[in-house]
Design an enzyme around this catalytic site. Structure first.
Site, PDB file in Angstrom:
ATOM      1  N   HIS A 293      27.884 -40.276  62.178  1.00 13.72           N
ATOM      2  CA  HIS A 293      28.006 -40.326  60.710  1.00 13.72           C
ATOM      3  C   HIS A 293      27.738 -41.729  60.182  1.00 13.72           C
ATOM      4  O   HIS A 293      28.200 -42.711  60.746  1.00 13.72           O
ATOM      5  CB  HIS A 293      29.351 -39.778  60.225  1.00 13.72           C
ATOM      6  CG  HIS A 293      30.578 -40.504  60.691  1.00 13.72           C
ATOM      7  ND1 HIS A 293      31.172 -41.494  59.954  1.00 13.72           N
ATOM      8  CD2 HIS A 293      31.335 -40.375  61.804  1.00 13.72           C
ATOM      9  CE1 HIS A 293      32.249 -41.932  60.590  1.00 13.72           C
ATOM     10  NE2 HIS A 293      32.375 -41.277  61.725  1.00 13.72           N
TER      11      HIS A 293
ATOM     12  N   ASP B 108      31.826 -41.509  68.905  1.00  9.58           N
ATOM     13  CA  ASP B 108      32.654 -41.742  67.707  1.00  9.58           C
ATOM     14  C   ASP B 108      34.128 -41.737  68.110  1.00  9.58           C
ATOM     15  O   ASP B 108      34.993 -41.364  67.328  1.00  9.58           O
ATOM     16  CB  ASP B 108      32.353 -40.650  66.667  1.00  9.58           C
ATOM     17  CG  ASP B 108      32.893 -40.982  65.283  1.00  9.58           C
ATOM     18  OD1 ASP B 108      33.116 -42.175  65.000  1.00  9.58           O
ATOM     19  OD2 ASP B 108      33.094 -40.048  64.485  1.00  9.58           O
TER      20      ASP B 108
ATOM     21  N   ASP C 149      28.445 -42.545  56.978  1.00  9.57           N
ATOM     22  CA  ASP C 149      29.407 -42.914  55.926  1.00  9.57           C
ATOM     23  C   ASP C 149      30.595 -43.632  56.547  1.00  9.57           C
ATOM     24  O   ASP C 149      30.830 -43.542  57.757  1.00  9.57           O
ATOM     25  CB  ASP C 149      29.881 -41.683  55.135  1.00  9.57           C
ATOM     26  CG  ASP C 149      30.691 -40.692  55.966  1.00  9.57           C
ATOM     27  OD1 ASP C 149      30.338 -40.475  57.153  1.00  9.57           O
ATOM     28  OD2 ASP C 149      31.685 -40.136  55.456  1.00  9.57           O
TER      29      ASP C 149
ATOM     30  N   SER D 105      40.431 -36.949  64.917  1.00 11.17           N
ATOM     31  CA  SER D 105      39.799 -35.660  64.628  1.00 11.17           C
ATOM     32  C   SER D 105      38.329 -35.842  64.275  1.00 11.17           C
ATOM     33  O   SER D 105      37.977 -36.765  63.547  1.00 11.17           O
ATOM     34  CB  SER D 105      40.495 -34.991  63.437  1.00 11.17           C
ATOM     35  OG  SER D 105      41.883 -34.944  63.631  1.00 11.17           O
TER      36      SER D 105
ATOM     37  N   ARG E 106      48.384 -33.356  62.282  1.00 12.93           N
ATOM     38  CA  ARG E 106      47.394 -33.310  63.362  1.00 12.93           C
ATOM     39  C   ARG E 106      47.723 -32.090  64.200  1.00 12.93           C
ATOM     40  O   ARG E 106      48.891 -31.839  64.528  1.00 12.93           O
ATOM     41  CB  ARG E 106      47.489 -34.560  64.237  1.00 12.93           C
ATOM     42  CG  ARG E 106      47.130 -35.835  63.539  1.00 12.93           C
ATOM     43  CD  ARG E 106      45.620 -36.039  63.400  1.00 12.93           C
ATOM     44  NE  ARG E 106      45.349 -37.132  62.471  1.00 12.93           N
ATOM     45  CZ  ARG E 106      44.145 -37.595  62.189  1.00 12.93           C
ATOM     46  NH1 ARG E 106      43.077 -37.062  62.747  1.00 12.93           N
ATOM     47  NH2 ARG E 106      43.981 -38.564  61.334  1.00 12.93           N
TER      48      ARG E 106
ATOM     49  N   GLU F  21      31.426 -37.379  56.938  1.00 15.22           N
ATOM     50  CA  GLU F  21      32.453 -37.164  57.964  1.00 15.22           C
ATOM     51  C   GLU F  21      33.806 -37.643  57.480  1.00 15.22           C
ATOM     52  O   GLU F  21      34.822 -36.989  57.693  1.00 15.22           O
ATOM     53  CB  GLU F  21      32.070 -37.887  59.264  1.00 15.22           C
ATOM     54  CG  GLU F  21      32.850 -37.396  60.494  1.00 15.22           C
ATOM     55  CD  GLU F  21      34.213 -38.048  60.680  1.00 15.22           C
ATOM     56  OE1 GLU F  21      35.021 -37.505  61.454  1.00 15.22           O
ATOM     57  OE2 GLU F  21      34.484 -39.097  60.076  1.00 15.22           O
TER      58      GLU F  21
HETATM   59  N1  BES Z   1      35.775 -41.418  64.504  1.00 16.75           N
HETATM   60  C1  BES Z   1      36.932 -40.927  63.845  1.00 16.75           C
HETATM   61  C2  BES Z   1      37.803 -40.053  64.709  1.00 16.75           C
HETATM   62  C3  BES Z   1      38.324 -40.671  65.971  1.00 16.75           C
HETATM   63  C4  BES Z   1      38.664 -42.011  66.053  1.00 16.75           C
HETATM   64  C5  BES Z   1      38.497 -39.885  67.086  1.00 16.75           C
HETATM   65  C6  BES Z   1      39.136 -42.550  67.227  1.00 16.75           C
HETATM   66  C7  BES Z   1      38.983 -40.408  68.238  1.00 16.75           C
HETATM   67  C8  BES Z   1      39.295 -41.754  68.326  1.00 16.75           C
HETATM   68  C9  BES Z   1      36.510 -40.168  62.603  1.00 16.75           C
HETATM   69  O1  BES Z   1      35.572 -40.875  61.856  1.00 16.75           O
HETATM   70  C10 BES Z   1      37.709 -39.978  61.709  1.00 16.75           C
HETATM   71  O2  BES Z   1      38.216 -40.949  61.231  1.00 16.75           O
HETATM   72  N2  BES Z   1      38.153 -38.731  61.499  1.00 16.75           N
HETATM   73  C11 BES Z   1      39.216 -38.469  60.580  1.00 16.75           C
HETATM   74  C12 BES Z   1      39.189 -37.045  60.140  1.00 16.75           C
HETATM   75  C13 BES Z   1      38.249 -36.748  59.012  1.00 16.75           C
HETATM   76  C14 BES Z   1      38.334 -35.281  58.656  1.00 16.75           C
HETATM   77  C15 BES Z   1      38.519 -37.597  57.813  1.00 16.75           C
HETATM   78  C16 BES Z   1      40.555 -38.693  61.230  1.00 16.75           C
HETATM   79  O3  BES Z   1      40.701 -38.556  62.450  1.00 16.75           O
HETATM   80  O4  BES Z   1      41.471 -39.017  60.478  1.00 16.75           O
HETATM   81 MN    MN Z   2      34.071 -41.620  63.041  1.00 17.73          MN
HETATM   82 MN    MN Z   3      36.700 -42.426  60.699  1.00 19.50          MN
END
Ligand code: BES
Ligand code: MN
Ligand code: MN
Length: 456
Positions: free
Chosen positions: A86, A179, A88, A398, A327, A152
């Site tokens: 992603h 990621d 963004d 996530s 979560r 994302e």
């Molecule tokens: N890359 C992250 C998720 C992540 C970070 C997974 C570190 C494992 C280790 C992703 O960009 C993110 O921040 N996801 C959000 C969820 C999304 C629906 C906003 C999150 O995990 O809060």
């Molecule tokens: Mn990410």
């Molecule tokens: Mn993130």
């Protein structure tokens, strides 16, 4: 390996400069004021994919921000790797806590400081450069498809529509994503699970207007006090979540699985020291790694109400609000948990207030296989470039799209991340080690090579 290292060595400076260019775009998807910048970022990514040698590069419009697609099909008999990332980023606030401006990438002590340095610009761009390397050195071993999205960080709400409408175009044997994090460069690891997410917003309303806290205080319920009590009641004295049926579908790990999870290098003292906390906190009966990797949680992400300006104002506010996220772990469903949260939160509201609960975006949890050809290829790639076999771990974050790829396309993912938990994702002073960036660019071509070899 020698050829890979040589190409990286010769192009090091340019690889870094291009990443800096990418990091200078404030592509904050959550804030409409950056719309122009997010769109410019999309165009930049498309351009760089073309330059690297991708065919059929397209800026695919959605109801939100575009998805960048590109591919290189060299031989339909070879396996195909779908690369997801992603472009963004999260908002940079609070700005005053950054040591250098978030969208002016700065190197200190071998680390790149910028919003998105690790999450996910630094990480997805490694794939673009690894692809360039394989094209230029004539070593591309698999067919490659790129899908880089721009929503994302706000829940990927238009990605499902795109994936459903493009099942043929996105056909692949594996989804490869960088990621996520590793334990450390000395202890390379691969995340084999991600938690799901249910994100809620609540509003508690007391009187129909703000009141003088002297004239009415003591005779009318204060919605902030009520909201705090309601929130506090969501965990019991063992820090279990009290929402009925919340844990119904959660499966306990076997003793073997627990032992494997807890054998990963982890020092609780270092952890506490790093965060400057005297004691850790969490659900009774579980270790820290179990708590973040395998247990569902409930967090208040923000809470507001009443007077928060300069000085003092005596007011009994009409409303109090909070953003609360949960979560989720395998078998819990985001919609189901959102619904039971709503029902429960409404049911615990005392008669003095009215409660409104709304759901934001969500995502489903996943566990990725460790017995697949793709996982073995990733393992071998890490072994070759780090000299150590990676440890499988469970991540706490996530990436909702991973479950979607499984459901809609029937393709499993490999989470080959090169970040560190200390990279300050979503925080001020986000960073990414230059070392990790180059190490990723060196490791990814090996994944393609071994994936092709092991697929035979
Ligand atoms: N890359 C992250 C998720 C992540 C970070 C997974 C570190 C494992 C280790 C992703 O960009 C993110 O921040 N996801 C959000 C969820 C999304 C629906 C906003 C999150 O995990 O809060
Ligand atoms: Mn990410
Ligand atoms: Mn993130």
């Amino acid at each position: 390996m020698q050829e890979i290292k040589k190409y990286v060595e010769e192009n090091k400076q340019r690889f870094l400069e291009e990443l800096f260019e990418l990091l200078r775009f404030p592509s904050v998807s959550a804030d409409p004021k950056y719309k122009g910048d997010v769109l410019k970022t999309a165009a930049f990514v498309a351009e760089k994919l073309k330059e690297a040698g991708a065919d059929k590069v397209e800026i695919c419009e959605t109801a939100g921000y575009p998805i960048i697609y590109g591919e290189k099909i060299i031989d339909t008999a070879l396996p195909t790797v779908l690369i997801y990332g992603h472009y963004d980023v999260q908002p940079a606030d609070p700005l005053e806590l950054w040591h250098t401006p978030p969208f002016e990438p700065t190197v200190r002590d071998g680390k790149i400081y910028a919003r998105g340095a690790c999450d996910d610009k630094g990480q997805f761009y490694m794939h673009v450069k690894a692809f360039e390397l394989m094209m230029k050195t004539n070593t591309l071993a698999c067919n490659v498809k790129f899908m880089i999205e721009g929503e994302e960080e706000v829940g990927s709400s238009n990605l499902g529509i795109f994936v459903n409408a493009n099942t043929e175009r996105l056909k692949a044997d594996v989804v490869l994503i960088s990621d996520t994090s590793m334990i450390s460069m000395e202890n390379p690891s691969i995340e084999t699970g991600l938690r799901g997410l249910a994100y809620m917003e609540v509003e508690v309303t007391g009187p129909n207007r703000d009141l003088h806290s002297g004239v009415y205080g003591g005779a009318v319920a204060n919605p902030i006090t009520i909201l705090c009590k309601m929130i506090a009641s969501l965990h019991d004295e063992n820090n279990h979540i009290t929402i009925p049926a919340f844990y119904d579908k959660v499966v306990e790990l076997t003793e073997d699985e627990k032992a494997a999870l807890n054998s990963a290098p982890f020092d609780l003292n270092d952890y506490k020291k790093d965060l400057d906390i005297n004691a850790e906190w969490g659900e009774k009966g579980y270790s820290t790694l179990e708590r973040t990797g395998t247990r569902p949680t409930l967090e208040v992400n923000g809470i507001w109400g009443g007077y928060i300006g300069e000085g003092a104002k005596t007011v009994l506010p009409s409303k109090a609000n909070a953003k609360i996220s949960m979560r989720l772990v395998p078998h819990q469903s985001s919609d189901e948990i959102s619904a039971i949260f709503q029902k429960h939160f409404e049911s615990i509201a005392p008669e003095f207030v009215k409660v409104k609960v709304t759901a934001h975006h969500g995502g489903e949890p996943v566990v990725t296989p460790t017995d697949s050809v793709a996982y073995r290829a990733a393992e071998k790639a890490i072994l070759t470039s780090f000299g150590k076999k990676p440890i499988p771990t469970r991540g706490g974050g996530s990436i909702p799209i991973v479950a979607l790829f499984e459901d809609v396309l029937g393709i499993k993912s490999v989470l080959l991340g090169f970040g560190l938990d200390s990279d300050a994702l979503h925080s001020p002073n986000e960073k990414y080690d230059i070392y990790n960036y180059y190490k990723g660019i060196e490791t990814l071509p090996l994944f393609h090579k071994y994936f092709a070899e092991l697929s035979k």
